[in-house]
Design a protein around this motif. Sequence first.
Motif, PDB file in Angstrom:
ATOM      1  N   GLU A 102       1.029  -0.897  -0.171  1.00 60.53           N
ATOM      2  CA  GLU A 102      -0.068   0.449  -0.017  1.00 60.53           C
ATOM      3  C   GLU A 102       1.111   1.358  -0.339  1.00 60.53           C
ATOM      4  OE1 GLU A 102      -3.104   2.756  -0.004  1.00 60.53           O
ATOM      5  OE2 GLU A 102      -3.095   0.331  -0.248  1.00 60.53           O
ATOM      6  N   LEU A 169      -9.751  -3.879  14.954  1.00 64.58           N
ATOM      7  CA  LEU A 169     -10.096  -2.934  13.917  1.00 64.58           C
ATOM      8  C   LEU A 169     -11.644  -4.081  14.266  1.00 64.58           C
ATOM      9  CD1 LEU A 169      -7.506  -2.441  12.319  1.00 64.58           C
ATOM     10  CD2 LEU A 169      -8.020  -3.936  10.013  1.00 64.58           C
ATOM     11  N   LEU A 243      -0.425  -2.459  12.450  1.00 66.17           N
ATOM     12  CA  LEU A 243      -1.071  -1.572  12.224  1.00 66.17           C
ATOM     13  C   LEU A 243      -0.156  -1.576  10.764  1.00 66.17           C
ATOM     14  CD1 LEU A 243      -2.320   1.492  12.605  1.00 66.17           C
ATOM     15  CD2 LEU A 243      -0.530   2.387  13.030  1.00 66.17           C
ATOM     16  N   SER A 244      -1.798  -1.067   9.819  1.00 57.89           N
ATOM     17  CA  SER A 244      -0.773  -0.388   8.212  1.00 57.89           C
ATOM     18  C   SER A 244      -2.143   0.063   7.476  1.00 57.89           C
ATOM     19  CB  SER A 244      -1.423  -1.621   7.637  1.00 57.89           C
ATOM     20  OG  SER A 244      -0.341  -1.639   5.956  1.00 57.89           O
ATOM     21  N   GLU A 245      -1.112   1.442   7.064  1.00 62.60           N
ATOM     22  CA  GLU A 245      -1.570   2.293   6.299  1.00 62.60           C
ATOM     23  C   GLU A 245      -2.851   1.489   4.913  1.00 62.60           C
ATOM     24  OE1 GLU A 245      -0.777   5.589   4.990  1.00 62.60           O
ATOM     25  OE2 GLU A 245       0.527   5.597   7.035  1.00 62.60           O
ATOM     26  N   TYR A 247      -5.247   0.205   5.943  1.00 60.88           N
ATOM     27  CA  TYR A 247      -6.388  -0.013   7.109  1.00 60.88           C
ATOM     28  C   TYR A 247      -7.307   1.548   6.749  1.00 60.88           C
ATOM     29  CZ  TYR A 247      -4.093  -4.855   8.428  1.00 60.88           C
ATOM     30  OH  TYR A 247      -3.508  -5.827   8.131  1.00 60.88           O
ATOM     31  N   SER A 248      -6.438   2.429   7.081  1.00 58.99           N
ATOM     32  CA  SER A 248      -7.083   3.987   6.835  1.00 58.99           C
ATOM     33  C   SER A 248      -7.545   4.157   5.587  1.00 58.99           C
ATOM     34  CB  SER A 248      -5.848   5.157   6.591  1.00 58.99           C
ATOM     35  OG  SER A 248      -5.186   4.971   5.870  1.00 58.99           O
ATOM     36  N   HIS A 249      -7.880   2.889   4.598  1.00 62.26           N
ATOM     37  CA  HIS A 249      -8.646   3.238   3.751  1.00 62.26           C
ATOM     38  C   HIS A 249     -10.007   2.141   3.609  1.00 62.26           C
ATOM     39  CE1 HIS A 249      -5.701   6.055   1.728  1.00 62.26           C
ATOM     40  NE2 HIS A 249      -4.724   4.808   2.347  1.00 62.26           N
ATOM     41  N   LYS A 251     -13.285   0.884   5.074  1.00 60.83           N
ATOM     42  CA  LYS A 251     -14.439   1.058   6.686  1.00 60.83           C
ATOM     43  C   LYS A 251     -14.449   0.277   7.824  1.00 60.83           C
ATOM     44  CE  LYS A 251     -17.810   2.319   3.270  1.00 60.83           C
ATOM     45  NZ  LYS A 251     -19.113   1.958   2.327  1.00 60.83           N
ATOM     46  N   LYS A 253     -12.648   0.289  11.669  1.00 60.07           N
ATOM     47  CA  LYS A 253     -12.469   1.599  12.868  1.00 60.07           C
ATOM     48  C   LYS A 253     -10.986   0.864  13.479  1.00 60.07           C
ATOM     49  CE  LYS A 253     -12.145   5.022  16.057  1.00 60.07           C
ATOM     50  NZ  LYS A 253     -13.424   4.637  17.144  1.00 60.07           N
ATOM     51  N   ILE A 254     -10.390   1.866  14.007  1.00 61.69           N
ATOM     52  CA  ILE A 254      -8.663   0.797  13.944  1.00 61.69           C
ATOM     53  C   ILE A 254      -8.186   1.628  15.519  1.00 61.69           C
ATOM     54  CG2 ILE A 254      -5.839   1.582  13.452  1.00 61.69           C
ATOM     55  CD1 ILE A 254      -6.670   2.164  10.495  1.00 61.69           C
TER      56      ILE A 254
END
Length: 297
Positions: A102, A169, A243-245, A247-249, A251, A253-254
């Motif tokens: 990503e 998550l 944590l990974s970039e 997941y921010s894209h 739907k 919640k982190i």
Amino acid sequence: MNLSQLRYFQCLARTMHYTRAAEQLHVTQSTLSHEIIRLEQELGVPLFERNGRNKVLTRLGEEFLACVDETLSALDKGVSAMQLYSKGEGYIRIGMLPELGEYLVPDLVGRFLSQHPQKNIHVAFTTGITTTLIEGLRNKLHDVVFCMEPADSSDLALLPVCKEPLVLLTPLEHPLAGRDRVMLSETLSYPHIFYTKESHMLPLIQKQFNRLGQYPEIACKVLEGNVIAGLVAKGFGIAVLPLSEIYSHMKVKIIPIEDATDEREIYMAASPQTLTVPLFSSFYQFAAESLKAAERQ
């Protein structure tokens, strides 16, 4: 039979003239004639025949020429490729964990290429789990890989890349989605999506629950973290993941886990022998310097 004889034969077959062929080859005419005779004697068939005052290929000579052309063309192509590598150019085959595609690996490779705009460098990417990536590295399917630390790394050069904290998550509408932080014990009453036993991440996740002495209900097991995150987004369960970039894209919640005791450590791995090649060594050193610079910031 040697390479010089094949090149002599090819040149003579093209020119059909001993004097011109000898001049192009920078050898004497007698040397050329002698090597062609030796080649014919070794093959046991005539390659040339006289046609009036000229020499022409026999039928077998024409057949042999086709083979020689193909062989020397492949050889010349291989020599050119090796010369590219010696100048720090060529193909670099990179294997990585899917989540690293990503941002981390594309960013690192992109910056490396931007520093060498005049060089002929091509990159091929492959994704997989750590076990598969390391196996591919040892089988020479990859030149470098980005993965977790393998169980046995004694034959590899390892460069620490980053550490990823464990997070929770959840789907956006989950009861825990409104929390800013969470204790691991608070997740036990909800179904979890776990890694399969083939994943290097499973022991790390299990370690967290071993510390509690309690385990959640497992809704399903999946090999790759990005697939787990996709299932979480669709409401199939919650999951503890690094944590990974990516997941921010999605739907989801982190949520930071307040009492998580471990992180996932990412390494760049390569064979020491591979790193003797200028292109691969250059990329490895660039990655090392970039990571040191990032730590200082």
